[in-house]
Motif scaffolding. Structure first.
Motif, PDB file in Angstrom:
ATOM      1  N   LYS A 220       0.893  -1.165   0.114  1.00  0.00           N
ATOM      2  CA  LYS A 220       0.137   0.110  -0.083  1.00  0.00           C
ATOM      3  C   LYS A 220       0.950   1.155   0.071  1.00  0.00           C
ATOM      4  CE  LYS A 220      -3.960   2.289   2.483  1.00  0.00           C
ATOM      5  NZ  LYS A 220      -4.665   2.145   3.705  1.00  0.00           N
ATOM      6  N   ASP A 250      -3.873  -3.143  -2.706  1.00  0.00           N
ATOM      7  CA  ASP A 250      -5.206  -2.046  -2.589  1.00  0.00           C
ATOM      8  C   ASP A 250      -4.851  -0.908  -4.024  1.00  0.00           C
ATOM      9  OD1 ASP A 250      -7.227  -0.321  -2.393  1.00  0.00           O
ATOM     10  OD2 ASP A 250      -6.766   0.473  -0.368  1.00  0.00           O
ATOM     11  N   LEU A 252      -6.609   1.146  -5.039  1.00  0.00           N
ATOM     12  CA  LEU A 252      -7.240   2.755  -4.758  1.00  0.00           C
ATOM     13  C   LEU A 252      -5.922   3.491  -4.028  1.00  0.00           C
ATOM     14  CD1 LEU A 252      -9.584   4.468  -4.814  1.00  0.00           C
ATOM     15  CD2 LEU A 252     -10.293   3.503  -2.750  1.00  0.00           C
ATOM     16  N   HIS A 278      -8.009 -11.443  -6.257  1.00  0.00           N
ATOM     17  CA  HIS A 278      -8.392 -10.377  -5.523  1.00  0.00           C
ATOM     18  C   HIS A 278     -10.104 -10.539  -5.387  1.00  0.00           C
ATOM     19  CE1 HIS A 278      -4.974  -7.832  -6.856  1.00  0.00           C
ATOM     20  NE2 HIS A 278      -5.438  -7.105  -5.919  1.00  0.00           N
ATOM     21  N   ARG A 289     -15.575   1.981  -1.917  1.00  0.00           N
ATOM     22  CA  ARG A 289     -15.078   3.083  -1.124  1.00  0.00           C
ATOM     23  C   ARG A 289     -14.990   4.469  -2.046  1.00  0.00           C
ATOM     24  NH1 ARG A 289      -9.625   0.460   0.501  1.00  0.00           N
ATOM     25  NH2 ARG A 289      -9.929  -0.222  -1.650  1.00  0.00           N
ATOM     26  N   SER A 312     -10.903  -3.072  -5.511  1.00  0.00           N
ATOM     27  CA  SER A 312     -10.098  -2.087  -5.609  1.00  0.00           C
ATOM     28  C   SER A 312      -9.745  -1.240  -7.110  1.00  0.00           C
ATOM     29  CB  SER A 312      -8.729  -2.165  -4.726  1.00  0.00           C
ATOM     30  OG  SER A 312      -7.898  -3.113  -5.494  1.00  0.00           O
ATOM     31  N   GLU A 315     -12.770   0.673  -7.885  1.00  0.00           N
ATOM     32  CA  GLU A 315     -12.621   1.786  -7.270  1.00  0.00           C
ATOM     33  C   GLU A 315     -12.080   2.962  -7.518  1.00  0.00           C
ATOM     34  OE1 GLU A 315     -14.038  -0.071  -2.728  1.00  0.00           O
ATOM     35  OE2 GLU A 315     -12.025  -0.057  -3.386  1.00  0.00           O
TER      36      GLU A 315
END
Length: 400
Positions: A220, A250, A252, A278, A289, A312, A315
């Motif tokens: 991340k 992730d 995002l 995933h 999100r 993600s 997103e």
């Protein structure tokens, strides 16, 4: 090739073969290399030497001394030992130097570079004796540097004032590149490159305009401490030789990378893998999100190669549609092809059957979550799996 031309080529090949068998050893001299003055005023400008990789040939540096090699502009050596020592003042006209599988230390290379005032391009490939590479400031014309798989390299320092392009492939290395660098490409092995790029590069290359990074490792992305104020083109590639890429990654979190690039205009995200682990957005009942308070005012063109139904990743696409106020085009390629039949090949490269199924899920995710978010000013291009060649055989049958 006609039958006559084929016969001529065969005769020449046999003649060369007999010649090499009769003369297995070569001796290079200044006369053989046409170095220095001669009555016909010929000057050697290009020298390329490719040897058998099993042989350990010592290139005779003596034939280049005393100004005899000052006419050489392009030097390309492969599979040999090259030992220029202190006082090696020749090759003053050299503009391009390429060393591949050459035994040369960093100090020896430094002796060579210190007098190559006209050098514009330097390429080093698999030169395993180089541990520390130092590019001196006297290389005023050096514009392009390529370092590929020099496995023992630990540090690279460039003081060349006009070095603007650097391509690197290999493991983790300490970099010092100078303010002139504008175009940087790094393909890393065993190196958390995306995290490193975000945390370190804004301070190492503050005027960078184009960045292309490829990594098999990631985590991340935290809030970045610096900014790429001049970066306009960004390409991030995640690749694995087999299996899936970081199932818990992730995508995002890349928003913080975008925040650090206020002038960014073009973004390419590529994910090449053989399977997707995933969590699919299609089977997730929770809300997508959102990251309010972010605005990407310069981004115009975004491409995702290997777009999947990973939550993600969907997103991230939604975030770009909602926050990239200057966006003109969004391209989502649901299959990561190396080559396609529509580009002139006989067929597309083979793709794992599971990835073809995932491509269909990605199309459903686009329809369900993205289509309604596309502004009228944005062109949405969704590239589906090829329907022309055998790469999609049984694709629809598996879905039914």
């Amino acid at each position: 090739m006609s039958l006559r031309d084929a016969a001529r080529a065969a005769c020449v090949s046999h003649s060369f073969l007999r010649s090499w068998r009769c003369h297995p050893n070569l001796t290079f001299s200044k006369e053989a290399l046409v170095l220095g003055w001669n009555p016909y005023r010929k000057r050697l400008e290009e020298l390329s030497l490719l040897l058998d990789y099993d042989a350990e040939y010592n290139f005779p540096c003596s034939v280049l001394l005393d100004g005899r090699a000052n006419s050489i502009r392009d030097l390309d050596l492969t599979d040999c030992v090259f030992r220029p020592m202190a006082g090696f003042s020749c090759l003053r006209s050299l503009t391009c130097l390429s060393l591949c599988d050459v035994y040369i230390t960093g100090d020896e290379l430094g002796c060579l570079l210190s007098c190559s005032f006209a050098l514009e391009e330097l390429t080093l490939m698999s030169c395993e004796e180089i541990i520390c590479l130092k590019i001196p400031c006297v290389l005023q014309r050096l514009n392009r540097l390529v370092v590929h798989e020099c496995d023992n390299l630990e540090a690279l320092e460039s003081k060349a004032p006009n070095l603007s392009i650097f391509h690197y492939t290999g493991g983790a290395v300490k970099l010092s590149l100078g303010d002139a660098l504008r175009d940087l490409t790094i393909t890393a092995s065993g190196w958390n490159l995306v995290h490193y790029a975000g945390a370190k590069l804004p301070h190492i290359v503050p005027y960078l305009e184009a960045l292309d990074i490829t990594s098999s490792l990631a985590r991340k992305i935290p809030v970045l401490p610096g900014k790429f104020f001049h970066l306009k083109d960004l390409a991030i590639s995640f690749m694995v030789s087999a299996g899936s890429f970081c199932p818990d990654y992730d995508y995002l979190s890349l928003v913080s990378f975008l925040d650090a690039c206020p002038s960014l205009e073009t973004l390419i995200l590529s994910v090449k893998q053989d399977s997707v682990e995933h969590d699919s957005v299609l089977g997730d009942s929770s809300q997508l999100r959102q990251m309010p308070g972010h605005s990407h005012g310069s981004i115009k063109d975004v491409t995702t190669v290997g777009f999947s139904s990973a939550k993600s990743m969907v997103e991230l696409a939604c975030h770009i549609l909602e926050n990239a106020v200057s966006l003109e085009r969004l391209t989502l390629e649901t299959v990561c092809y190396d080559f396609r039949c529509c580009d002139g090949y006989s067929e597309c490269n083979p793709v794992a059957e599971d990835m073809m199924v995932e491509a269909r899920k990605a199309l459903l995710a686009v329809e369900r979550y993205l289509s309604e978010k596309v502004p009228s000013t944005v062109e949405l291009n969704v590239v589906e799996p090829c329907g022309r060649c055998g790469a999609t055989e049984n694709f629809h049958d598996k879905l039914s």
